[in-house]
Enzyme design. Sequence first.
Site, PDB file in Angstrom:
ATOM      1  N   ASN A 163      32.725  76.688  53.327  1.00 14.22           N
ATOM      2  CA  ASN A 163      32.704  76.793  54.682  1.00 14.22           C
ATOM      3  C   ASN A 163      33.547  77.585  55.019  1.00 14.22           C
ATOM      4  O   ASN A 163      33.749  78.208  56.186  1.00 14.22           O
ATOM      5  CB  ASN A 163      33.328  75.498  55.406  1.00 14.22           C
ATOM      6  CG  ASN A 163      32.161  74.285  55.442  1.00 14.22           C
ATOM      7  OD1 ASN A 163      32.400  73.180  55.108  1.00 14.22           O
ATOM      8  ND2 ASN A 163      30.901  74.680  55.331  1.00 14.22           N
ATOM      9  N   ASP A 209      26.839  65.951  59.067  1.00 16.63           N
ATOM     10  CA  ASP A 209      26.300  67.207  59.373  1.00 16.63           C
ATOM     11  C   ASP A 209      25.684  67.156  60.875  1.00 16.63           C
ATOM     12  O   ASP A 209      25.186  66.090  61.058  1.00 16.63           O
ATOM     13  CB  ASP A 209      25.070  67.529  58.112  1.00 16.63           C
ATOM     14  CG  ASP A 209      24.523  68.815  58.047  1.00 16.63           C
ATOM     15  OD1 ASP A 209      25.065  69.685  58.905  1.00 16.63           O
ATOM     16  OD2 ASP A 209      23.756  69.103  57.435  1.00 16.63           O
TER      17      ASP A 209
END
Length: 245
Positions: free
Chosen positions: A72, A24
Amino acid sequence: MAVSKKKRTLDLNKIPVHIAIIMDGNGRWAEKRRLSRSVGHREGAKAVREIVEEAYDIGVKYLTVFAFSSENWSRPKEEVDELMRLYLEYLKNAENETSDKDVRVRIIGSREGLSDEIIQQIQKVEQKTVDKKRMNLIIALNYGGRQDIIQAVKKMVDDIEKGVIEKRMITEDELQKRLLTEEIPEPDLLIRTSGEMRLSNFLIWQCAYTEFYYSPVLWPDFKKKHFHDAILDYQNRSRRFGGVK
Ligand code: FPP
């Protein structure tokens, strides 16, 4: 009070068998430098290469990286397109980059929504590396933990209807066998970078007893040293799996 002695150097005999990583912070890394998010993802791909190499060298047997979640797709189209370009490039290179290494590459996740080109490349790299043994690199692409559990339950219901198993055989083992991770052992250590502390639908079944490690470092800056820090932290923990020591 007894003070337990903390190890300060990595014990190569106690490397976690399976490490999972939520990579991330690519976007924030780019924004801090006034660069586009795409540049952040490109830098992120470089970090993947470094950590895969290091995992291989220190003897990690299974390394699972969360590349793209089922959720996503809700990102702007340009970002999704760029990420897909990166995955395709990575999968093409993986064929060559791993040719001199004993690495099996597998991709877990739904194929729905992926381009034919990516699907073909997945098949190619998986077939080419199927007999490799030293390390398993598992790329979670278009993966969601809840979706995985649902598809496993559907398979189980099908098998009950076909008489392959009986209702009384609905056990953890039988469900586990039908997950996309099948025979892959559960992660020992899960690393999430960028300071965020959540699982984001990643390996939610498999992480029931996994040790979590959160690093404040943004993924493109995550180097060998940070990887070692995470493993060292793991090596200083006591795992009890619900029992007592
Ligand atoms: C999260 O950062 C990262 C992703 C959704 C994509 C992960 C992709 C890579 C690390 C690059 C390529 C990977 C492979 C396997 C080739 P973010 O964009 O959510 O960052 P932010 O939270 O700072 O916005």
